[in-house]
Write a protein that holds these residues in place. Structure first.
Motif, PDB file in Angstrom:
ATOM      1  N   ARG A  22      48.062  40.371  53.499  1.00 19.20           N
ATOM      2  CA  ARG A  22      49.449  41.011  53.209  1.00 19.20           C
ATOM      3  C   ARG A  22      49.638  42.148  52.607  1.00 19.20           C
ATOM      4  NH1 ARG A  22      51.517  36.589  51.342  1.00 19.20           N
ATOM      5  NH2 ARG A  22      51.319  36.888  49.052  1.00 19.20           N
ATOM      6  N   TYR A  23      48.549  42.535  51.608  1.00 23.06           N
ATOM      7  CA  TYR A  23      48.595  43.822  51.143  1.00 23.06           C
ATOM      8  C   TYR A  23      48.158  44.922  52.034  1.00 23.06           C
ATOM      9  CZ  TYR A  23      49.381  42.297  46.194  1.00 23.06           C
ATOM     10  OH  TYR A  23      50.037  42.178  45.178  1.00 23.06           O
ATOM     11  N   ILE A  24      47.089  44.384  52.685  1.00 15.98           N
ATOM     12  CA  ILE A  24      46.778  45.579  53.906  1.00 15.98           C
ATOM     13  C   ILE A  24      47.738  45.522  55.025  1.00 15.98           C
ATOM     14  CG2 ILE A  24      45.022  45.648  55.942  1.00 15.98           C
ATOM     15  CD1 ILE A  24      43.064  44.163  54.263  1.00 15.98           C
ATOM     16  N   TYR A  25      48.243  44.824  55.658  1.00 12.99           N
ATOM     17  CA  TYR A  25      49.463  44.941  56.497  1.00 12.99           C
ATOM     18  C   TYR A  25      50.594  45.571  55.882  1.00 12.99           C
ATOM     19  CZ  TYR A  25      46.665  42.152  60.022  1.00 12.99           C
ATOM     20  OH  TYR A  25      45.703  41.716  60.920  1.00 12.99           O
ATOM     21  N   LEU A  26      51.208  45.328  54.744  1.00 19.51           N
ATOM     22  CA  LEU A  26      52.422  45.837  54.390  1.00 19.51           C
ATOM     23  C   LEU A  26      52.238  47.140  53.655  1.00 19.51           C
ATOM     24  CD1 LEU A  26      54.128  42.429  53.178  1.00 19.51           C
ATOM     25  CD2 LEU A  26      54.066  43.550  55.320  1.00 19.51           C
ATOM     26  N   GLN A  86      31.151  40.373  38.617  1.00 19.66           N
ATOM     27  CA  GLN A  86      30.790  40.881  39.739  1.00 19.66           C
ATOM     28  C   GLN A  86      31.688  41.977  40.502  1.00 19.66           C
ATOM     29  OE1 GLN A  86      29.348  37.184  41.786  1.00 19.66           O
ATOM     30  NE2 GLN A  86      27.194  37.698  41.399  1.00 19.66           N
ATOM     31  N   THR A  87      32.339  42.451  39.872  1.00 18.56           N
ATOM     32  CA  THR A  87      33.565  43.235  40.362  1.00 18.56           C
ATOM     33  C   THR A  87      32.852  44.698  40.851  1.00 18.56           C
ATOM     34  OG1 THR A  87      35.223  42.464  38.966  1.00 18.56           O
ATOM     35  CG2 THR A  87      35.479  44.496  39.963  1.00 18.56           C
ATOM     36  N   VAL A  88      32.275  45.192  40.502  1.00 20.95           N
ATOM     37  CA  VAL A  88      31.620  46.520  40.452  1.00 20.95           C
ATOM     38  C   VAL A  88      30.774  46.284  41.924  1.00 20.95           C
ATOM     39  CG1 VAL A  88      30.052  48.499  40.026  1.00 20.95           C
ATOM     40  CG2 VAL A  88      31.579  47.413  38.384  1.00 20.95           C
ATOM     41  N   TRP A  89      30.064  45.396  41.959  1.00 21.06           N
ATOM     42  CA  TRP A  89      29.094  45.130  43.110  1.00 21.06           C
ATOM     43  C   TRP A  89      30.058  44.787  44.355  1.00 21.06           C
ATOM     44  CZ3 TRP A  89      24.151  46.511  43.607  1.00 21.06           C
ATOM     45  CH2 TRP A  89      23.414  46.554  42.590  1.00 21.06           C
ATOM     46  N   ARG A  90      30.989  43.969  44.020  1.00 21.20           N
ATOM     47  CA  ARG A  90      32.060  43.583  45.373  1.00 21.20           C
ATOM     48  C   ARG A  90      32.468  44.817  45.799  1.00 21.20           C
ATOM     49  NH1 ARG A  90      34.247  39.611  42.660  1.00 21.20           N
ATOM     50  NH2 ARG A  90      35.890  40.803  41.899  1.00 21.20           N
ATOM     51  N   LEU A  91      33.292  45.551  44.774  1.00 21.22           N
ATOM     52  CA  LEU A  91      33.961  46.694  45.211  1.00 21.22           C
ATOM     53  C   LEU A  91      33.090  47.995  45.940  1.00 21.22           C
ATOM     54  CD1 LEU A  91      36.655  48.284  45.056  1.00 21.22           C
ATOM     55  CD2 LEU A  91      36.023  49.000  42.881  1.00 21.22           C
ATOM     56  N   GLU A 147      40.554  44.518  46.454  1.00 22.22           N
ATOM     57  CA  GLU A 147      39.914  44.110  45.190  1.00 22.22           C
ATOM     58  C   GLU A 147      41.041  43.751  44.344  1.00 22.22           C
ATOM     59  OE1 GLU A 147      37.805  43.055  42.248  1.00 22.22           O
ATOM     60  OE2 GLU A 147      36.944  43.360  44.185  1.00 22.22           O
ATOM     61  N   SER A 148      42.367  44.621  44.226  1.00 25.05           N
ATOM     62  CA  SER A 148      43.188  44.360  43.360  1.00 25.05           C
ATOM     63  C   SER A 148      44.148  42.966  43.768  1.00 25.05           C
ATOM     64  CB  SER A 148      44.259  45.466  43.570  1.00 25.05           C
ATOM     65  OG  SER A 148      43.736  46.756  42.980  1.00 25.05           O
ATOM     66  N   ALA A 149      44.051  42.833  45.056  1.00 28.36           N
ATOM     67  CA  ALA A 149      44.774  41.451  45.133  1.00 28.36           C
ATOM     68  C   ALA A 149      43.784  40.394  45.105  1.00 28.36           C
ATOM     69  CB  ALA A 149      44.930  41.698  47.010  1.00 28.36           C
ATOM     70  N   TYR A 150      42.638  40.652  45.323  1.00 27.63           N
ATOM     71  CA  TYR A 150      41.568  39.602  44.918  1.00 27.63           C
ATOM     72  C   TYR A 150      41.531  39.279  43.481  1.00 27.63           C
ATOM     73  CZ  TYR A 150      37.162  36.895  44.564  1.00 27.63           C
ATOM     74  OH  TYR A 150      36.240  35.865  44.451  1.00 27.63           O
ATOM     75  N   GLN A 154      42.593  35.724  41.607  1.00 25.27           N
ATOM     76  CA  GLN A 154      41.635  35.136  40.850  1.00 25.27           C
ATOM     77  C   GLN A 154      42.318  34.683  39.592  1.00 25.27           C
ATOM     78  OE1 GLN A 154      39.710  33.749  43.013  1.00 25.27           O
ATOM     79  NE2 GLN A 154      37.997  33.993  41.918  1.00 25.27           N
ATOM     80  N   TRP A 155      43.008  35.826  38.972  1.00 30.87           N
ATOM     81  CA  TRP A 155      43.496  35.741  37.867  1.00 30.87           C
ATOM     82  C   TRP A 155      44.515  34.667  37.724  1.00 30.87           C
ATOM     83  CZ3 TRP A 155      48.537  36.290  36.193  1.00 30.87           C
ATOM     84  CH2 TRP A 155      49.035  36.505  34.956  1.00 30.87           C
ATOM     85  N   ARG A 156      45.408  34.406  38.736  1.00 35.64           N
ATOM     86  CA  ARG A 156      46.397  33.569  38.738  1.00 35.64           C
ATOM     87  C   ARG A 156      45.817  32.215  38.902  1.00 35.64           C
ATOM     88  NH1 ARG A 156      50.899  34.406  43.417  1.00 35.64           N
ATOM     89  NH2 ARG A 156      49.002  33.866  44.543  1.00 35.64           N
TER      90      ARG A 156
END
Length: 373
Positions: A22-26, A86-91, A147-150, A154-156
């Motif tokens: 949704r973040y990508i498309y919108l 692992q945020t840095v590696w993922r990003l 990454e922001s959406a993920y 995850q936080w939610r």
């Protein structure tokens, strides 16, 4: 390839239920598609509605294909680097994957446009350079948005899980307190006292004193997620005297606690829950006494062993047991309890936590905040 209406229906379902897409498309595509289309085809795109719609449709189709490929790569990356740490590696992995895949697809598309002369496209060094640069930058932006959406998702989820664990912990505390403050327990305790008043007044007085200690500790401990092992052991010694008045020689409790372990922590009333669980599921007779050994023998754990002699008929099914203790350790984010069961013996190992362990903060008022005299 599914029919176009079916594909569009699936796409709508995906956008509605998948936060990442949704973040990508919108947020990305409304400006990405027209800009890339103009970078590729230039003024030819603006020559009329037909070339404009044709160019945008082709770029949209290619972007959809790129998104599918990026999504497959994204799933593998998240599977490989799922954690917050692992945020840095993922990003970094997403930036590399999105940029390489999208630039490669753009290169192939430009060569096809060159070969087919689509909308009069002719190879041009500047067009090629700016198109690839824009696709690369878009890949970086897409990685940041994903990454922001993920992270938000995850936080939610983490907040929801923590709230659920908090509610479970409060329910367990309330169930534990309720299981002891009930007519059945009071009847057995007071009946034991009553039987001793005439025969042995001093012992009856001592039993009343132990009953007072037990209730005072349970009311206080239910307000604390963690207690020191030394305090828990002293409570169990008082609680064992009540059990002795009820079961007599049918129950034998042995303690072997190293003094150095008294300052370590464990969830409050864990031993009481465990003793009740053991008595609930095992037969107790003077001919075949139930022997419970509680000791600290290293490994940062409290070991509780007893001989296995299952009841044929269970009683007090409402009492919380091993599941309640395990749920408390889950809430604390600690190591889990270990259970080793053989035909003759059952061993339960409870992790002992360092003295400076801080329990997770509760976001709700504790259900067991009861006044204690």
């Amino acid at each position: 390839m599914p029919p176009l209406p079916t594909y569009l229906s699936r796409l709508y379902h995906t956008i509605r239920h998948d936060p990442l897409r949704r973040y990508i498309y919108l947020l990305l595509w409304p400006w990405f598609i027209p800009v890339v289309s103009y970078l590729i085809f230039g003024d030819a795109l603006l020559a009329g509605w037909q070339p404009f719609l044709s160019g945008v449709a082709v770029v949209l189709l290619l972007s959809t294909l790129a998104n599918e490929v990026d999504t497959a790569a994204l799933l593998r990356i998240i599977h490989r680097f799922p954690g917050f740490d692992q945020t840095v590696w993922r990003l970094v992995s997403m930036v590399i994957a999105f940029s390489v895949l999208n630039c490669l697809l753009a290169e192939v598309s430009l060569r096809v446009f060159e070969a087919t002369h689509f909308l009069g496209y002719r190879a041009n060094a500047d067009t090629h350079k700016w198109t690839q640069a824009f696709v690369f930058i878009s890949g970086v932006v897409a990685a940041g948005l994903v990454e922001s959406a993920y992270a938000f998702t995850q936080w939610r989820t983490h907040q929801s899980d923590r709230q659920s664990l908090e509610q479970d912990n409060l329910r367990i505390q309330l169930d534990s307190l309720r299981s002891r403050i009930n007519p059945h327990f009071l009847f057995n305790s007071l009946n034991s006292v009553s039987s001793l008043i005439a025969d042995d007044p001093k012992q009856a007085e001592a039993l009343v004193d132990e009953l007072s200690k037990v209730y005072r500790y349970m009311l206080q401990a239910n307000q604390k997620p963690l207690v020191e092992l030394g305090a828990e052991v002293r409570f169990i010694q008082s609680y064992a005297r009540l059990l002795d008045a009820r079961y007599g020689a049918a129950l034998q409790l042995r303690l072997a606690i190293h003094p150095a372990a008294n300052g370590l922590l464990l969830p409050s009333l864990s031993l009481q829950l465990l003793l009740d669980h053991i008595c609930q599921h095992n037969a107790l007779t003077a001919a075949r006494p139930l022997t419970i050994q509680i000791e600290t023998s290293g490994g940062g754990r409290l070991w509780v062993r007893h001989n296995r002699q299952p009841r044929t008929i269970l009683i007090d099914r409402q009492l919380p047991g091993l599941d309640a203790i395990a749920a408390r350790y889950d809430w604390l984010g600690s190591e889990q309890i270990l259970v080793d069961e053989t035909d003759r013996q059952v061993t339960v190992a409870l992790p002992l936590l360092p003295a400076d362990t801080a329990p997770p903060p509760l976001s709700t008022v504790q259900a067991t905040d009861l006044p204690v005299e």
